[in-house]
Structure formats: structure tokens, C-alpha cells
Design an enzyme around this catalytic site. Sequence first.
Site, PDB file in Angstrom:
ATOM      1  N   ASP A   8      17.231  75.448  14.656  1.00 29.53           N
ATOM      2  CA  ASP A   8      18.443  74.807  15.168  1.00 29.53           C
ATOM      3  C   ASP A   8      18.818  73.562  14.381  1.00 29.53           C
ATOM      4  O   ASP A   8      19.960  73.417  13.935  1.00 29.53           O
ATOM      5  CB  ASP A   8      18.265  74.434  16.647  1.00 29.53           C
ATOM      6  CG  ASP A   8      18.174  75.652  17.555  1.00 29.53           C
ATOM      7  OD1 ASP A   8      17.963  76.759  17.033  1.00 29.53           O
ATOM      8  OD2 ASP A   8      18.319  75.489  18.770  1.00 29.53           O
TER       9      ASP A   8
ATOM     10  N   ARG B 106      11.570  63.162  25.927  1.00 34.33           N
ATOM     11  CA  ARG B 106      12.961  62.990  25.473  1.00 34.33           C
ATOM     12  C   ARG B 106      13.443  61.538  25.494  1.00 34.33           C
ATOM     13  O   ARG B 106      14.110  61.103  24.550  1.00 34.33           O
ATOM     14  CB  ARG B 106      13.904  63.883  26.295  1.00 34.33           C
ATOM     15  CG  ARG B 106      13.650  65.377  26.147  1.00 34.33           C
ATOM     16  CD  ARG B 106      13.371  65.776  24.717  1.00 34.33           C
ATOM     17  NE  ARG B 106      13.338  67.221  24.518  1.00 34.33           N
ATOM     18  CZ  ARG B 106      12.603  67.809  23.614  1.00 34.33           C
ATOM     19  NH1 ARG B 106      11.796  67.099  22.841  1.00 34.33           N
ATOM     20  NH2 ARG B 106      12.642  69.121  23.451  1.00 34.33           N
TER      21      ARG B 106
ATOM     22  N   ASP C  10      17.763  69.259  28.233  1.00 33.46           N
ATOM     23  CA  ASP C  10      17.537  68.249  27.207  1.00 33.46           C
ATOM     24  C   ASP C  10      18.805  67.512  26.808  1.00 33.46           C
ATOM     25  O   ASP C  10      18.759  66.331  26.459  1.00 33.46           O
ATOM     26  CB  ASP C  10      16.876  68.873  25.975  1.00 33.46           C
ATOM     27  CG  ASP C  10      15.391  69.077  26.161  1.00 33.46           C
ATOM     28  OD1 ASP C  10      14.829  68.474  27.092  1.00 33.46           O
ATOM     29  OD2 ASP C  10      14.785  69.822  25.376  1.00 33.46           O
TER      30      ASP C  10
ATOM     31  N   SER D 167      11.512  80.123  21.898  1.00 35.85           N
ATOM     32  CA  SER D 167      11.843  78.710  21.780  1.00 35.85           C
ATOM     33  C   SER D 167      10.664  77.912  22.306  1.00 35.85           C
ATOM     34  O   SER D 167      10.223  78.108  23.445  1.00 35.85           O
ATOM     35  CB  SER D 167      13.104  78.389  22.603  1.00 35.85           C
ATOM     36  OG  SER D 167      13.358  77.009  22.598  1.00 35.85           O
TER      37      SER D 167
END
Length: 411
Positions: free
Chosen positions: A15, A95, A124, A176
Amino acid sequence: MEKEKVVLAYSGGLDTSVILTWLKEECGYDVIAVCVNVGQKEDYDAIYEKALKTGAIKAYIIDAKEEFITDYIFPTIQAGAIYEEDYLLGTSFARPLIAKKLVEIAQKEQAVAIAHGATGKGNDQVRFELSIKALNPYLKIIAPWRVWNLKSREDCIEYAKKYKIPIAQTKKNIYSRDENIWHISHEGGDLEDPWNEHQTNIYKLTVSPQEAPDTPTYVEMDFEQGIPIAINGERLGALELMNQLNKIAGENGVGVIDIVENRLVGMKSRGVYETPGGTILYKAHKMLEKLTLDRNTMAFKQIVAQKYAQLVYDGMWFTPLREALAAFVDSTQQNVTGTVRLKLYKGNCIGAGSKSPYSLYNEEFVTFGEDEVYNQKDAEGFINLFGLPLTIQALMKEKLKKNNTKIEKRS
């Protein structure tokens, strides 16, 4: 004319490699790639070189493992925060730290925007963007998955081929994953059907319970004020402690969960999470709290833990409420000091003993044998007072019943 700069949260994977090129080719930005090392096992020299070869004008590799453990993992363990009774928040509390580092680099480089690779369907995007807004509301946020024409990872693979971007994913190997020092998650592919049993060959940090040793492994954890400080009597730094626990637990098949969870954005998702060392820490910390906290504090702390977990999951780390709850948690941890012994056996983490100088467990009071500190006759008065509302209610019902009987006889 000098181009505007954008800071990209970069991993070197499918990505973000595609996003780097897209920001450069389609949007006309100078891209600064930032990879924050929170414990994911990567070749960081290769990531650095790939970012530059893919078109970044500058690349940063930031080692934030120690900060991640001490400032994000340990406070969450102290809180006892677990999302929906299962998920140990491995991606969630990484995060805000990553976002913090992105903001620091953006300010240093005078960038106008921060870009991330979170999808428009996931949590996210919220976690990154709420953290960025809390730390610097003037930065623009770019989320390509919400605006570009690529609709799937298959599309990204084709885009990467077009621009000759080297990638590891294929259409047959398309899980993922998110990894850090705390956990690794697996989503996508055949896991998208919750009826499919996950295959143990996806594991990266643990072995399957069937492959774990046939004899149990015992481990002792020492805590000071709710913070783990030693394994089997050996005092360790935060990073070494986590690495050792991951190894010990992983070898015994401890820490795998397969769950369907409620995402913040309103849909359910299915994931397999490996959190070996973290599973030990949560279990040990909980055992020690049961020994050292009084009943009312424990009960209220469970309410706080649930709210704390929701805030972390929802990306609200840098909020007044999360900070206020953390202050409460800190006050509860003053006596959470002691040692816990655990037995690890084929995927199970079983309590095998606990001790603390602040233990509220008193054998003289709870013994089934003869004692001289507790008068069992005192219990009668306590029960009479504690049960007084029930007695009054029962008398009221009896009175109403008699009155109704008299009325029926008259009629």
C-alpha cells in the site's frame, strides 16, 4: 517553483509503496517517507533504500520501541484495558505513537500534509487522524484509499507493476498484517469468511498448541506499581523483557485469538491476533491486582478499563478523558507490587501463585480451620442488616396478599 512537502507513514509494503508513487506522480508532492519502528521485524536499511528508489526526497527510520512499551503498552496493561473482552489493542495503541512521530517530522521538515495508507473501511484512519488533529490541527491529512481510483489490493498490485515497484504480495498471498513488539494481526484473504477455520501456518510469533512442548513451562513475573520489571528474578529493561516474554510464550503456543470484532466505523471484521508476551502480562497483572486491590476499587476499575479500552480502540489516546482515566489508574497501582507465577502449557496461561508485601489476603481470617481473629456469630447481625431491604419487601408483599384475600372474601 518549489513543491509542497508531504510526510508519508511508510512501511515499504504494497500500500505505502504505491501511495508514495501516487503522491509524487498524481498529486505533485515531494514525499518524505517516515517508517516508525515499533518492533516490526523488517530490514530497515532496505526500507530506507526502497523509499528513496521509489521516489521519496528523504526518508526517516525512527526507533520508537522503548517509548512504545513504556508510554503506551505499560499504561494500558495497568488500566487492564481489553477491547470487547478479547483484543489486547496491539494495533490500536501503536497508531497514536506513530502519528506523534509523523507530526514531529512534518513540523521539522515544514511539510503541509501527512499521508497514511489506512483504508476508508478501517479503524486506523480514525486513529491516525484524531491523533494528528490533537497534536497539530494545521496539517492537512491525505488518505488515498478514500480518494483514488484503486479499489482493492489487487488493483494496487497492478499499479505497482505499471511503475515497476518491487512488492512481496501476490494475489495468492494477500493477507493484511500489522506487526509490532506487542503483537501481529492477520486479516483478509480466506479469513474474511468467519466460517473458515484459520490455518496455523499463518502464525509468525507462536507455535500451535499441538506443536508446543508436552511439559509445562513456569515463569515468574515481578511488578513494581503495576509495571513489569523482572522475569524469573532477573531485572530487565522494557524492551528485553518484552522480547523474552514473546519468546517464552510463543514457544508454548500462548496468545492466539481468533475473533470477530466491532469496528469503530460500524462494520464487523474478523482477525487472528498473536499476542504472546502480552497475554502473560495481562494475566499476571490481573492476578496481582486481585491480591492487592480492595473490592470497591477493583469493581470501579473494571468500569474504567472498559472505557479506557474503547478510547484506545477508537483512536482517542490524546484526549482529556483518556488522560484523566490514566491518572485514576496510576493512583490504583501504588500497591500493585509483587510476584506472580504462571504455568504455560499448550496455549494455556494458568495462574500458579502470587505474593505481595501489600497483599490484602489474610490467611488468619479466611482459614477454614480454627482461628482467634474472626467471630462467626458476628455474621448474623451483618446478614440481618444487609438483608433488611429484602425483609421489608417480603413483609410488604405478605401484607398486600392478606389485604387482597380479605377483599376477595367480602366480595
